[in-house]
Enzyme design. Structure first.
Site, PDB file in Angstrom:
ATOM      1  N   GLU A  49       0.813  -1.224   0.000  1.00  0.00           N
ATOM      2  CA  GLU A  49       0.000   0.000   0.000  1.00  0.00           C
ATOM      3  C   GLU A  49       0.843   1.269   0.000  1.00  0.00           C
ATOM      4  O   GLU A  49       0.397   2.314  -0.482  1.00  0.00           O
ATOM      5  CB  GLU A  49      -0.965   0.003   1.181  1.00  0.00           C
ATOM      6  N   PHE A 111     -11.781  -7.261  13.885  1.00  0.00           N
ATOM      7  CA  PHE A 111     -10.686  -7.710  13.036  1.00  0.00           C
ATOM      8  C   PHE A 111     -10.316  -6.611  12.034  1.00  0.00           C
ATOM      9  O   PHE A 111     -11.173  -6.077  11.351  1.00  0.00           O
ATOM     10  CB  PHE A 111     -11.085  -8.990  12.296  1.00  0.00           C
ATOM     11  N   GLN A 112      -9.050  -6.306  11.966  1.00  0.00           N
ATOM     12  CA  GLN A 112      -8.500  -5.281  11.085  1.00  0.00           C
ATOM     13  C   GLN A 112      -9.107  -3.899  11.305  1.00  0.00           C
ATOM     14  O   GLN A 112      -9.209  -3.091  10.383  1.00  0.00           O
ATOM     15  CB  GLN A 112      -8.610  -5.695   9.606  1.00  0.00           C
ATOM     16  N   LYS A 161     -17.619  -0.727   6.045  1.00  0.00           N
ATOM     17  CA  LYS A 161     -18.018  -1.717   5.049  1.00  0.00           C
ATOM     18  C   LYS A 161     -19.536  -1.778   4.846  1.00  0.00           C
ATOM     19  O   LYS A 161     -20.010  -1.910   3.715  1.00  0.00           O
ATOM     20  CB  LYS A 161     -17.510  -3.088   5.503  1.00  0.00           C
ATOM     21  N   MET A 482      24.223   8.721   2.241  1.00  0.00           N
ATOM     22  CA  MET A 482      24.090  10.022   2.892  1.00  0.00           C
ATOM     23  C   MET A 482      24.438   9.930   4.367  1.00  0.00           C
ATOM     24  O   MET A 482      25.063  10.832   4.931  1.00  0.00           O
ATOM     25  CB  MET A 482      22.662  10.559   2.701  1.00  0.00           C
TER      26      MET A 482
HETATM   27  C1  LIG Z   1      12.395   5.717   5.377  1.00  0.00           C
HETATM   28  C2  LIG Z   1      13.675   6.381   5.727  1.00  0.00           C
HETATM   29  N1  LIG Z   1      14.523   5.815   6.615  1.00  0.00           N
HETATM   30  C3  LIG Z   1      15.699   6.401   6.912  1.00  0.00           C
HETATM   31  C4  LIG Z   1      16.051   7.588   6.339  1.00  0.00           C
HETATM   32  C5  LIG Z   1      17.377   8.278   6.687  1.00  0.00           C
HETATM   33  N2  LIG Z   1      18.247   8.319   5.490  1.00  0.00           N
HETATM   34  C6  LIG Z   1      18.358   9.415   4.712  1.00  0.00           C
HETATM   35  S1  LIG Z   1      19.324   9.166   3.371  1.00  0.00           S
HETATM   36  C7  LIG Z   1      19.654   7.576   3.835  1.00  0.00           C
HETATM   37  C8  LIG Z   1      20.535   6.711   3.008  1.00  0.00           C
HETATM   38  C9  LIG Z   1      19.922   6.342   1.724  1.00  0.00           C
HETATM   39  O1  LIG Z   1      20.679   5.311   1.153  1.00  0.00           O
HETATM   40  P1  LIG Z   1      20.626   5.022  -0.393  1.00  0.00           P
HETATM   41  O2  LIG Z   1      19.233   4.799  -0.830  1.00  0.00           O
HETATM   42  O3  LIG Z   1      21.582   3.926  -0.706  1.00  0.00           O
HETATM   43  O4  LIG Z   1      21.086   6.399  -1.031  1.00  0.00           O
HETATM   44  P2  LIG Z   1      22.544   7.072  -1.076  1.00  0.00           P
HETATM   45  O5  LIG Z   1      22.597   8.097  -0.008  1.00  0.00           O
HETATM   46  O6  LIG Z   1      23.564   5.988  -0.878  1.00  0.00           O
HETATM   47  O7  LIG Z   1      22.610   7.679  -2.436  1.00  0.00           O
HETATM   48  C10 LIG Z   1      19.004   7.275   5.031  1.00  0.00           C
HETATM   49  C11 LIG Z   1      19.106   5.978   5.726  1.00  0.00           C
HETATM   50  C12 LIG Z   1      15.128   8.166   5.435  1.00  0.00           C
HETATM   51  N3  LIG Z   1      15.359   9.349   4.843  1.00  0.00           N
HETATM   52  N4  LIG Z   1      13.977   7.535   5.127  1.00  0.00           N
END
Ligand SMILES: Cc1ncc(C[n+]2csc(CCOP(=O)(O)OP(=O)(O)O)c2C)c(N)n1
Ligand SMILES: [Mg+2]
Lengths: 578, 173
Positions: A49, A111-112, A161, A482
């Site tokens: 979803e 439920f749900q 529902k 990042m």
């Molecule tokens: C759902 C979620 N969890 C954690 C984060 C924190 N976060 C920001 S950038 C990042 C790394 C992203 O890794 P990747 O997709 O490999 O991208 P890269 O930075 O390596 O290009 C994280 C963990 C986030 N923004 N969103």
């Protein structure tokens, strides 16, 4: 005409002009899935979803029309909370229909059952719990009205529902067409106050170092054309925020590109040095301002926003104008009248300083040595140059997002789709699918990180089965890049829980298993052919895995808590005079 | 509590399920510090009225009002500062009242024009309605007797009529 709530719901959606619903059925929403079979509305069956929600967002970003998602109660509703919050933060028009347990069962831990309206209250512009079948046509009409007018946003409609189940007497109703919204407390003001517009024009005429700070609101108001007229008339350099990339074409002589934490030196510094910031549909986000007390210290502020709560929220405005961005920009153009040149304003000194910064501090990176892993910036340049000019790009969240925003050349509005306010990893693939559904004739690339890819890649199955041929450029740096960058810069290179590994999963096999064409590129000379091949395939989704250098960092960077004047530039530019 | 720090806001809302939760949720999410809150029906059954007092040190009043205005069910908002508002509140209080201190207590009740609602062997229940600051004063004077239980409604307020000087004549001689 006697009908039932389920049929009335589908008919109401048809009447709102809905072409496509992204969704996944389940017990509580089941009766609504029957009339869908006889409807002209296309339904796209997602695999999770969250995917439905981001697809609806991608569709809305690309087309300007509200995206629609429909899911069942309980876990399905909680699965879509993230996209709702994402749409709320980025003001994306979206309507989400959720199934709910029968009205009489609400509050019994059935439920749900979950308190969907309670949970989503703070991440929607508004939500409704429908209690009577007869309310459905009016509420659906109101929901679309709220989602698409004023400051756009997500609206959720939770439907028990029993009121949509033709087998239940509570679903019986007489069909009617709502005559208009019935929302006594909702009256968004779109037309700006002429007196304030005149005040703003006076400030603009008096400014020596003005900068237009163009935000996502311009795109929401479909105001890119108006923006162009304003900046050309006034000869004012313009920054386009992460949410507004493409609002003024990157190759326009007045476009300075992206400001903020990873903005380019010129955009950031022009704002810092400005004596007037004209903020249009922008909200002084912390990622743009850096440390607030050091942000644009000499600037007077003109702030235009459709949402009056944004005015004076972060930075007090000298002139705050409540209004639709496009209408307000047009009113400003009118109020300013003749162009600056005819008013004797000499923009040359300001523009000379700006071009000096542009010459000394262009975006840059060091090309990889032979045998080294790919540089992600190089990949993005090749991808940009090898793809059609009107390509729509959706990105995930992380380094790859910033590089895409920096290195892509946005020539048109509505070609850049990303998760700005919430920063939702996993956004790009479903958002790209939604965009492609709305704009089937356009090339749509998702630029994704390896971390992001692993969060929502399953929607590529949806793309294959539903024949939605998007393309994915997977920037595989083997890391949550990042976060790795922050640990490298601010935690003494102590890398904690950021390594994903480059070879597991095998992205090529995974993509193939999902029915995609899969390509891997590891050396610079493989990049262009891989992009060319991907751009030729149009009968199924394509995933191109680019094996990239994990050490690469995003520059420039304003470290968290620092002012924008303390921007760190690329190491090769450190000796340049500022 | 100074007049500038606390503002009274009167909000007319649609009388729909969950509206109070929306208002309260907004206060929590935006970090608005609410001093008191009262909800009541209006003469028109489609609407209710929420009267609350907000600590404007926790958030500028402008933000409080504008954020509230974004709630779709909020129909009308009026800010009332101390100079423009007529404010009233009701307090029910049970005070320890040993026989030897009863007359002292009744003196206070008389001075404040409060009402004795019931009397027990060593306790007394008293009610007072009036200006919130008077209720504060009364409560403070009862404190030394020993407060057993107390309930205050939170203030309700209406805008003062143009010629309503009489309205705020001191009630305490
Ligand atoms: C759902 C979620 N969890 C954690 C984060 C924190 N976060 C920001 S950038 C990042 C790394 C992203 O890794 P990747 O997709 O490999 O991208 P890269 O930075 O390596 O290009 C994280 C963990 C986030 N923004 N969103
Ligand atoms: Mg990565």
């Amino acid at each position: 005409m006697t009908t039932n709530g389920g049929e009335a719901l589908i008919k109401s959606l048809e009447n709102e002009g809905v072409e496509v619903i992204f969704g996944l059925p389940g017990g509580a929403i089941l009766p609504v899935y029957d009339p869908i079979l006889d409807s002209s509305i296309r339904h796209i069956l997602v695999r999770h979803e969250q995917g439905a929600g981001h697809m609806a967002e991608g569709y809305a970003h690309a087309t300007g029309k509200p995206g629609v998602a429909m899911v069942t109660s309980g876990p399905a509703a909680t699965n879509i909370v993230t996209p709702l919050c994402d749409a709320y933060m980025d003001s994306v028009p979206m309507v989400c229909i959720t199934g709910q347990v029968p009205y009489a069962a609400i509050g019994t831990d059935a439920f749900q059952e979950c308190d969907t309206t309670g949970i989503t209250m703070s991440v929607t512009k508004h939500n409704f719990l429908v209690t009577e079948a007869a309310d459905i046509p009016q509420i659906i009409h109101d929901a679309f009205h709220i989602a698409t007018t004023g400051r756009p946003g997500p609206v959720l409609v939770d439907i028990p529902k029993d009121i949509v189940d033709p087998g239940n007497p509570r679903s019986a109703m007489e069909w009617y067409e709502p005559s208009g919204p019935q929302l006594p407390g909702y009256n968004p003001v779109t037309v700006p106050d002429p007196a304030l517009v005149a005040e703003a024009a006076t400030l603009i005429r008096a400014a020596e170092r003005p900068v237009v700070y163009a935000g996502g609101g311009i795109l929401k108001a479909r105001g890119a054309e108006a923006l162009r007229r304003l900046v050309e008339l006034t000869d004012i350099p313009t920054v386009t925020t992460l949410m507004a990339r493409g609002a003024l074409p990157d190759d326009h002589p007045l476009c300075l590109g992206m400001p903020g934490m990873h903005g380019n030196y010129t955009a950031v510094t022009a704002m810092q040095e400005a004596d007037l910031l004209i903020a249009l549909g922008a909200r002084f986000d912390d990622r743009v301002t850096g440390r607030l007390d050091g942000f644009a210290p000499d600037a007077k502020i003109i702030h235009v926003d459709i949402d009056p709560a944004e005015l004076n929220k972060v930075r007090p405005a000298n002139v705050g104008i409540r209004g639709d961005c496009r209408l307000t920009i047009e009113a400003l153009v009118e109020a300013l009248g003749v162009d600056v040149v005819d008013q004797g304003i000499d923009r040359a000194p300001w523009k000379q300083r700006i071009s000096g910064w542009q010459e000394r501090f262009p975006l840059t990176y060091e090309q990889s040595a032979p045998g080294e892993a790919l540089k992600p910036q190089f990949v993005l340049e090749k991808l940009r140059d090898g793809s059609p000019r009107d390509t729509i790009v959706a990105s995930g969240v992380g380094q790859h997002q910033m590089w895409t925003s920096q290195f892509w050349n946005f020539e048109q509005p509505y070609t850049w789709i990303n998760s700005g306010g919430l920063g939702t990893m996993g956004f790009s693939i479903p958002a790209a699918i939604g965009a492609k559904v709305g704009m089937p004739d356009r090339t749509v690339w998702a630029v994704d990180g390896d971390g992001c890819f692993q969060m929502t890649a399953q929607e590529l199955v949806t793309a294959t089965v539903e024949r939605i041929p998007i393309k994915v450029a997977l920037i595989n740096n083997g890391y949550l890049g990042m976060v790795r960058q922050w640990q490298e810069m601010f935690y003494d290179e102590r890398f904690s829980e950021v390594e994903l590994g480059r070879t597991v999963p095998d992205y090529v096999k995974w993509a193939e298993a999902m029915g995609c064409e899969a390509i891997r590129a590891e050396a610079p000379e493989e990049v262009e052919p891989a992009v060319a091949k991907a751009n030729e395939i149009n009968d199924r989704p394509v995933v191109v895995e680019f094996r990239c250098d994990e050490r690469e960092m995003v520059f420039p960077m304003v470290p968290a808590g620092k002012t924008n004047s303390e921007l760190l530039v690329d190491p090769s530019q450190e000796d340049q005079p500022r | 509590m100074t007049a500038e720090r606390f503002h009274t806001v009167v909000v007319k809302v649609e009388n729909k399920a969950g509206v109070l939760a929306r208002v309260a949720g907004l206060f929590a999410r935006r970090g608005f510090n609410i001093e008191s809150l009262a909800v009541a029906p209006t003469d028109d059954e489609r609407f209710s009225r929420i009267t609350f007092t907000v600590d404007v040190a926790s958030a500028p009043l402008e933000q409080v009002v504008k954020q509230l205005d974004k709630l779709v069910n909020v129909v009308d908002i009026r800010e009332l500062d101390a100079a423009t508002a007529v404010e009233r509140e009701l307090m029910l209080i049970v005070v320890a009242a040993a026989p030897e201190r009863r007359s002292e207590l009744l003196d206070l009740v008389r001075i404040f024009k409060a009402k004795v609602l019931s009397v027990g062997p060593d306790k007394m229940m008293v009610s007072l309605s009036g200006r919130p600051d008077r209720i504060d004063d009364f409560e403070a004077l009862l404190e030394p007797f020993g407060i057993v239980e107390i309930q205050r409604t939170g203030r309700v307020a209406l805008r003062r009529l143009d010629s309503s000087a009489i309205d705020e004549t001191p009630e305490v001689p």
